[in-house]
Write a protein that holds these residues in place. Structure first.
Motif, PDB file in Angstrom:
ATOM      1  N   LEU A  35     -24.824  20.043   8.649  1.00 42.97           N
ATOM      2  CA  LEU A  35     -25.368  20.774   7.503  1.00 42.97           C
ATOM      3  C   LEU A  35     -26.849  20.459   7.308  1.00 42.97           C
ATOM      4  N   LEU A  36     -27.220  19.207   7.501  1.00 39.58           N
ATOM      5  CA  LEU A  36     -28.626  18.832   7.407  1.00 39.58           C
ATOM      6  C   LEU A  36     -29.457  19.565   8.454  1.00 39.58           C
ATOM      7  N   THR A  37     -28.914  19.681   9.652  1.00 34.28           N
ATOM      8  CA  THR A  37     -29.639  20.355  10.731  1.00 34.28           C
ATOM      9  C   THR A  37     -29.873  21.828  10.410  1.00 34.28           C
ATOM     10  N   VAL A  38     -28.826  22.502   9.938  1.00 33.66           N
ATOM     11  CA  VAL A  38     -28.936  23.939   9.656  1.00 33.66           C
ATOM     12  C   VAL A  38     -29.859  24.202   8.466  1.00 33.66           C
ATOM     13  N   THR A  39     -29.706  23.426   7.392  1.00 30.15           N
ATOM     14  CA  THR A  39     -30.569  23.663   6.221  1.00 30.15           C
ATOM     15  C   THR A  39     -32.022  23.330   6.539  1.00 30.15           C
ATOM     16  N   ARG A  40     -32.226  22.367   7.422  1.00 30.92           N
ATOM     17  CA  ARG A  40     -33.597  22.064   7.848  1.00 30.92           C
ATOM     18  C   ARG A  40     -34.172  23.249   8.623  1.00 30.92           C
ATOM     19  N   GLU A  41     -33.403  23.787   9.545  1.00 25.21           N
ATOM     20  CA  GLU A  41     -33.879  24.907  10.368  1.00 25.21           C
ATOM     21  C   GLU A  41     -34.120  26.159   9.534  1.00 25.21           C
ATOM     22  N   LEU A  42     -33.254  26.393   8.546  1.00 30.25           N
ATOM     23  CA  LEU A  42     -33.367  27.601   7.730  1.00 30.25           C
ATOM     24  C   LEU A  42     -34.205  27.387   6.475  1.00 30.25           C
ATOM     25  N   ARG A  43     -34.680  26.158   6.282  1.00 31.53           N
ATOM     26  CA  ARG A  43     -35.527  25.796   5.147  1.00 31.53           C
ATOM     27  C   ARG A  43     -34.857  26.127   3.813  1.00 31.53           C
ATOM     28  N   LYS A  44     -33.636  25.675   3.681  1.00 30.67           N
ATOM     29  CA  LYS A  44     -32.874  25.887   2.452  1.00 30.67           C
ATOM     30  C   LYS A  44     -32.770  24.580   1.675  1.00 30.67           C
ATOM     31  N   PRO A  45     -33.022  24.609   0.378  1.00 29.69           N
ATOM     32  CA  PRO A  45     -32.862  23.415  -0.446  1.00 29.69           C
ATOM     33  C   PRO A  45     -31.394  22.980  -0.458  1.00 29.69           C
ATOM     34  N   LEU A  46     -31.191  21.672  -0.559  1.00 28.81           N
ATOM     35  CA  LEU A  46     -29.854  21.105  -0.473  1.00 28.81           C
ATOM     36  C   LEU A  46     -29.633  20.145  -1.625  1.00 28.81           C
ATOM     37  N   VAL A  47     -28.479  20.280  -2.305  1.00 26.65           N
ATOM     38  CA  VAL A  47     -28.097  19.357  -3.365  1.00 26.65           C
ATOM     39  C   VAL A  47     -26.909  18.545  -2.871  1.00 26.65           C
ATOM     40  N   LEU A  48     -27.041  17.214  -2.897  1.00 29.88           N
ATOM     41  CA  LEU A  48     -25.995  16.333  -2.382  1.00 29.88           C
ATOM     42  C   LEU A  48     -25.495  15.394  -3.463  1.00 29.88           C
ATOM     43  N   ASP A  49     -24.183  15.224  -3.504  1.00 30.13           N
ATOM     44  CA  ASP A  49     -23.560  14.358  -4.501  1.00 30.13           C
ATOM     45  C   ASP A  49     -22.350  13.674  -3.876  1.00 30.13           C
ATOM     46  N   ALA A  50     -21.813  12.699  -4.568  1.00 33.68           N
ATOM     47  CA  ALA A  50     -20.511  12.093  -4.283  1.00 33.68           C
ATOM     48  C   ALA A  50     -20.386  11.651  -2.821  1.00 33.68           C
ATOM     49  N   ASP A  51     -19.337  12.130  -2.123  1.00 34.56           N
ATOM     50  CA  ASP A  51     -19.061  11.632  -0.778  1.00 34.56           C
ATOM     51  C   ASP A  51     -20.186  11.918   0.214  1.00 34.56           C
ATOM     52  N   ALA A  52     -20.912  13.009   0.013  1.00 38.19           N
ATOM     53  CA  ALA A  52     -22.020  13.311   0.936  1.00 38.19           C
ATOM     54  C   ALA A  52     -23.067  12.199   0.903  1.00 38.19           C
ATOM     55  N   LEU A  53     -23.244  11.577  -0.265  1.00 39.27           N
ATOM     56  CA  LEU A  53     -24.223  10.497  -0.383  1.00 39.27           C
ATOM     57  C   LEU A  53     -23.797   9.264   0.396  1.00 39.27           C
ATOM     58  N   LYS A  54     -22.504   9.105   0.586  1.00 40.16           N
ATOM     59  CA  LYS A  54     -21.994   7.951   1.325  1.00 40.16           C
ATOM     60  C   LYS A  54     -22.081   8.158   2.828  1.00 40.16           C
ATOM     61  N   LEU A  55     -22.454   9.370   3.229  1.00 44.70           N
ATOM     62  CA  LEU A  55     -22.432   9.725   4.648  1.00 44.70           C
ATOM     63  C   LEU A  55     -23.809   9.986   5.242  1.00 44.70           C
ATOM     64  N   ILE A  56     -24.867   9.795   4.456  1.00 46.87           N
ATOM     65  CA  ILE A  56     -26.204  10.153   4.956  1.00 46.87           C
ATOM     66  C   ILE A  56     -27.070   8.939   5.245  1.00 46.87           C
ATOM     67  N   SER A  57     -26.507   7.747   5.142  1.00 48.20           N
ATOM     68  CA  SER A  57     -27.308   6.548   5.389  1.00 48.20           C
ATOM     69  C   SER A  57     -27.968   6.620   6.764  1.00 48.20           C
ATOM     70  N   GLY A  58     -29.272   6.420   6.782  1.00 44.01           N
ATOM     71  CA  GLY A  58     -30.015   6.448   8.037  1.00 44.01           C
ATOM     72  C   GLY A  58     -30.493   7.820   8.455  1.00 44.01           C
ATOM     73  N   GLU A  59     -30.074   8.866   7.746  1.00 50.25           N
ATOM     74  CA  GLU A  59     -30.502  10.216   8.102  1.00 50.25           C
ATOM     75  C   GLU A  59     -31.941  10.470   7.649  1.00 50.25           C
ATOM     76  N   ASP A  60     -32.667  11.245   8.427  1.00 48.68           N
ATOM     77  CA  ASP A  60     -34.050  11.610   8.096  1.00 48.68           C
ATOM     78  C   ASP A  60     -34.040  12.884   7.261  1.00 48.68           C
ATOM     79  N   LEU A  61     -34.446  12.773   6.006  1.00 51.82           N
ATOM     80  CA  LEU A  61     -34.458  13.928   5.110  1.00 51.82           C
ATOM     81  C   LEU A  61     -35.872  14.421   4.821  1.00 51.82           C
ATOM     82  N   THR A  62     -36.852  13.881   5.521  1.00 50.84           N
ATOM     83  CA  THR A  62     -38.260  14.162   5.219  1.00 50.84           C
ATOM     84  C   THR A  62     -38.571  15.650   5.203  1.00 50.84           C
TER      85      THR A  62
END
Length: 511
Positions: free
Chosen positions: A327-354
């Protein structure tokens, strides 16, 4: 030097009312401050003063200044450029001024010559854009041709307060007395501004530091009377699992209650079976849990929507971790804003969100996971200072906007600017599901505000007011009760927030 945009000033004025300081009082302080500056410029010796007034709040400031100067034996003449004074506080101050026997009030006429020692510019304030027209343009020329010291209130008339652009005639001030803080355009045009003097008008600190009804009024864009389907926001909520059916629906309904025109809920088919709401467009996905393949099935929808949301009810599994990465890859490519909460926050450690516009909405336990510390450590030291430091840590690591939820919310932008949410909300909102509603609220706010920090600020305030209103009226800040009151808060944020204060006070008195 800190500056305030015209929108920030508008929001602060409304927030000031919420915190008990009326715009009438702010106007009184502003006008008194301008009068003090004039007295200092003239060495305290009474002289002749002309006030050239328009029809807005700046005119009201000039009327107050005229009254104060007249009280110090200055010879004050007021010229009204507009036949109608639109600002309510300004009208009241004009009526007060009319009763002062030593103040001369007359209509401004083109060709007037101002033979005065001081000329006060009370024409056009920060809410006016474009080139001044007709009598206003003439009045500006008259001010500029006068012999006296030219004093502009807040901004010289004709100057864009945010950009510093001069699209037409502009008052060339000798002194500009700006209120609270400089507007950005003032620092770009010293030849127009002259000497810049900043005065304190008694704006309560919370009006700027704490999110309030002004944030909602200014940055949550209202739909145009000619709005077409979708212009209120298109939201995709893609989340959920077999174990957690309710959370995805609460998030989708939060986005809907906030005014999104189209809300899609893409989730495992098991989540969609209850069909909790006909307003939400269900998109069934294969399997009991979302995987990286789940994203492929909704790329077409992601292209259409304004904001994508994920996390509530997602579950923490290896396949959902791969889903979040995809999901991060697709929203990055399509330049779509992303809102993350709950379990998604536990799964993004180390991901580049810049390179992605992301808003995170963690509570303190989820925040601990994001920054790699023991949750008990943060929870045991849960102070405002701790919360601000935790928010800074998350922002520095992930370059995302966050709402750190709790008894006090900390809303922080990617560049470290922050506000807090306090003064509204109720401890009963600690019940499950309220955060899921907030996540949906953030999504629609982001679609309307087009700015992550402003959207997060709006959502935090609206959720808190709706939550406390639900408790005060229904006896429970349940998610479904909160959903019921969100539209009311958005329709009239100041009136609703003040009602919460009244209900709270009456409940306390009765107890």
């Amino acid at each position: 030097m800190r500056t305030l945009s015209s929108d920030e000033v508008r929001a602060a004025d409304i927030n000031s009312i919420f915190w008990g300081v009326s715009t009438r009082l702010l106007m009184e302080n502003a006008g008194a401050g301008v009068a003090r500056v004039v007295k200092e410029l003239t060495g305290g010796k009474p002289c002749s003063v002309a006030v050239i007034a328009g029809s807005g709040g700046k005119a009201g400031d000039s009327f107050v200044a005229a009254r104060h100067l007249a009280g110090e034996d200055y010879e004050v003449h007021v010229y009204l450029v507009s036949k109608v004074v639109r600002h309510e506080d300004a009208r009241e101050n004009l009526e007060i001024l009319k009763n002062q026997h030593n103040v001369l009030i007359r209509d401004y006429k083109p060709g007037t010559y101002l033979d005065y020692d001081v000329v006060i510019d009370g024409l056009l304030g920060i809410g006016v854009r474009g080139a001044p027209k007709d009598v206003y343009a003439d009045a500006i020329k008259t001010i500029n041709s006068s012999r006296g010291v030219k004093v502009a209130i807040d901004v010289p008339s004709g100057l864009d307060p945010d950009t510093g652009e001069v699209p037409g005639d502009v008052v060339k001030a000798d002194v500009t007395v700006t209120l609270v803080a400089p507007k950005p355009g003032l620092l770009k045009t010293p030849d127009v501004v002259g000497k810049l003097i900043i005065i304190n008008i008694g704006l309560p600190p919370n009006a700027l530091r704490v999110v309030g009804p002004g944030d909602v009024e200014v940055w949550f864009k209202k739909k145009d009377v000619k709005a077409k389907k979708g212009e209120g926001g298109r939201i995709l909520v893609i989340t959920g699992s077999k174990e957690f059916v309710g959370a995805p629906w609460l998030t989708a309904l939060g986005a809907w209650a906030a005014g999104a025109d189209l809300v899609y809920l893409a989730a495992p088919e098991y989540v969609l079976k209850p069909r909790f709401s006909p307003e939400i467009i269900g998109l069934p996905l294969e399997g009991d849990y979302l995987t990286k393949d789940s994203v492929n099935g909704v790329v077409g929808i992601i292209k259409k929507v304004d904001v994508v949301v994920s996390g509530p009810g997602l579950s923490v599994r290896e396949e959902t971790r791969e889903f979040v990465k995809a999901l991060l890859t697709v929203t990055r490519e399509l330049r779509k804003p992303l809102v993350l909460d709950a379990d998604a926050l536990k799964l993004i450690s180390g991901e580049d969100l810049t390179s992605i516009e992301v808003v995170m909405t963690p509570h303190l336990g989820e925040a601990a996971i994001l920054i790699g510390v023991e949750p008990k450590l943060l929870i045991s030291e849960d102070t405002l200072e701790t919360r601000i430091n935790v928010a800074k840590n998350i922002v520095e690591r992930y370059k995302a906007t966050i709402i750190l939820k709790g008894y006090i919310d900390v809303i922080m932008s990617r560049n470290g600017n922050f506000k807090i949410r306090s003064g509204v909300g109720h401890q009963d909102m600690s019940c499950g599901g309220t955060g899921d509603v907030l996540t949906g609220l953030v999504a629609t706010s982001l679609a309307r505000a087009r700015d992550s920090f402003r959207a997060a600020s709006v959502a935090a305030f609206v959720n808190a007011v709706a939550g406390e209103l639900a408790y005060l009226i229904d006896g429970r800040s349940s998610p479904t009760n909160i959903l019921k009151y969100i539209p009311q808060v958005l329709k009239d944020p100041l009136k609703t927030a003040l009602r919460v204060k009244e209900l709270r006070s009456s409940l306390t008195s009765a107890g």
